[in-house]
Write an enzyme that holds these catalytic residues in place. Structure first.
Site, mmCIF file in Angstrom:
data_model
loop_
_atom_site.group_PDB
_atom_site.id
_atom_site.type_symbol
_atom_site.label_atom_id
_atom_site.label_comp_id
_atom_site.label_asym_id
_atom_site.label_seq_id
_atom_site.Cartn_x
_atom_site.Cartn_y
_atom_site.Cartn_z
ATOM 1 N N ARG A 146 4.952 5.982 14.267
ATOM 2 C CA ARG A 146 4.941 6.584 12.924
ATOM 3 C C ARG A 146 4.339 7.987 12.952
ATOM 4 O O ARG A 146 3.371 8.224 13.657
ATOM 5 C CB ARG A 146 4.103 5.687 12.013
ATOM 6 C CG ARG A 146 4.245 5.969 10.532
ATOM 7 C CD ARG A 146 3.333 5.060 9.731
ATOM 8 N NE ARG A 146 1.957 5.492 9.841
ATOM 9 C CZ ARG A 146 0.910 4.860 9.286
ATOM 10 N NH1 ARG A 146 1.106 3.756 8.595
ATOM 11 N NH2 ARG A 146 -0.298 5.321 9.421
ATOM 12 N N ASP A 176 0.611 4.948 2.094
ATOM 13 C CA ASP A 176 -0.089 5.377 3.313
ATOM 14 C C ASP A 176 -1.181 6.411 3.043
ATOM 15 O O ASP A 176 -0.977 7.392 2.306
ATOM 16 C CB ASP A 176 0.921 5.961 4.322
ATOM 17 C CG ASP A 176 1.692 4.859 5.035
ATOM 18 O OD1 ASP A 176 1.186 3.718 5.105
ATOM 19 O OD2 ASP A 176 2.816 5.134 5.506
ATOM 20 N N HIS A 180 0.824 -1.216 0.000
ATOM 21 C CA HIS A 180 0.000 0.000 0.000
ATOM 22 C C HIS A 180 0.852 1.257 0.000
ATOM 23 O O HIS A 180 2.075 1.210 0.179
ATOM 24 C CB HIS A 180 -0.927 0.012 1.211
ATOM 25 C CG HIS A 180 -0.190 0.202 2.515
ATOM 26 N ND1 HIS A 180 0.596 -0.779 3.072
ATOM 27 C CD2 HIS A 180 -0.117 1.268 3.358
ATOM 28 C CE1 HIS A 180 1.117 -0.334 4.203
ATOM 29 N NE2 HIS A 180 0.713 0.912 4.392
ATOM 30 N N HIS A 231 4.678 -0.019 0.031
ATOM 31 C CA HIS A 231 5.411 -0.807 1.020
ATOM 32 C C HIS A 231 4.552 -1.899 1.631
ATOM 33 O O HIS A 231 3.325 -1.877 1.549
ATOM 34 C CB HIS A 231 6.019 0.085 2.108
ATOM 35 C CG HIS A 231 5.019 0.861 2.909
ATOM 36 N ND1 HIS A 231 4.346 1.950 2.409
ATOM 37 C CD2 HIS A 231 4.574 0.699 4.172
ATOM 38 C CE1 HIS A 231 3.538 2.427 3.328
ATOM 39 N NE2 HIS A 231 3.639 1.689 4.422
#
Ligand code: SIN
Length: 296
Positions: free
Chosen positions: A287, A114, A112, A272
């Site tokens: 994150r 983000d 995907h 990723h």
């Protein structure tokens, strides 16, 4: 000018993969970077799409301050995993505290980009390693990246023409349902819960990188459900082709984590996938994500 007169950066850059990925060293992210150094970091980031800063002993505040230099920070829609003091920090972890997860246990299960389900998806993500699982001297829980730019470049000309101008649906709720059914670590959502999450976003199948002007494939296995204005069967066939094409090993860089890595990636230029090879060992990451522009 980000580089000095002999063309060197004010830090060391060690390329990691053939197409994407570099390590930036001789830099200290605990302190605000002078503008010229920050500009050189941005330029290096645009060049390599994935960069790692090793051995950075950073507080949450310091990570937020560094991330904010790239743009406004996003607050993740799964608010139960946002840091209570700093909601810009989202926890990705398989650790349970008093029987409850401290973070998302299934982030990165599918390839995907983000937050591509938002009108303004993530430009850059910064993932900080707090606890890295290790077995027999090797780290586990790698994150794998694939160059959506190189994958676009390699498409045959007739495929590029076929994809030109097409738009696709990117759906948070579809991903949520699929993960709930497949991995069992998130609840099945009722309609009321779904209404609190973002509506689907429509983005170009091929988008132009806002800084480099390069074209990148912008559909992903994790969130893209349909290409609009073509028959359903053709949409499915094209999506399956593009998902398989972009994630081929020849476009990949695999990041092996060390504690105190700050890894940063460009969500237009790469997709990723996280590896889940470490249970029952613990993995704990935090994150931040920087809001980008509306894809075009
Ligand atoms: C993510 O998909 O942002 C998380 C990736 C990872 O945990 O490696």
């Amino acid at each position: 000018m980000p580089r000095d007169e002999i063309g060197a950066t004010p830090f060391a850059v060690q390329p990691q993969g053939k197409l994407i990925g570099a390590e930036i060293s001789q830099i200290d992210l605990t302190q605000p970077l002078p503008d010229s150094v920050f500009d050189a970091v941005s330029e290096t980031f645009d060049q390599y799409s994935v960069v790692v800063f090793r051995d950075q002993d950073l507080t949450g505040e310091q990570r937020i301050a560094f991330s904010k230099r790239f743009g406004p920070l996003q607050i993740n829609v799964r608010s139960e995993f946002n840091n209570p003091r700093h909601p810009e920090i989202y926890t990705v972890s398989n650790i349970l505290k008093d029987g409850k997860p401290i973070g998302s246990q299934d982030a990165g299960r599918y390839w995907h980009s983000d937050l591509c389900y938002l009108e303004k998806p993530t430009k850059a993500s910064m993932l900080y390693a707090i606890e890295v699982p290790r077995r027999e001297g090797a780290s586990l829980g790698d994150t794998v990246f694939a160059s959506a730019r190189a994958a676009y470049d390699d498409l045959p000309q007739d495929m590029k023409q076929r994809l030109e101008g097409l738009r696709a649906v990117n759906s948070y709720n579809a991903m949520f349902d699929r993960k709930a059914a497949q991995f069992g670590v998130r609840p099945k959502l009722n309609d009321e819960a779904k209404s609190k999450y973002p509506k689907d976003a429509i983005h170009p199948v091929i988008r132009t990188h806002p800084n480099t002007g390069e074209k990148c494939i912008y559909v992903c296995e994790g969130y893209t459900t349909q290409i609009l204005d073509i028959p359903e069967a053709e949409s499915r066939e094209l999506l399956e082709f593009l998902f398989a094409h972009v994630t081929q090993p020849k476009y990949q860089y695999r990041h092996s984590w060390r504690k105190a890595d700050l890894l940063m990636w460009d969500n237009c230029a790469v997709q990723h996938l996280a590896s889940f090879d470490y249970a029952p060992l613990h993995r704990h990451m935090e994150r931040t994500t920087v809001e980008g522009s509306v894809p075009y």
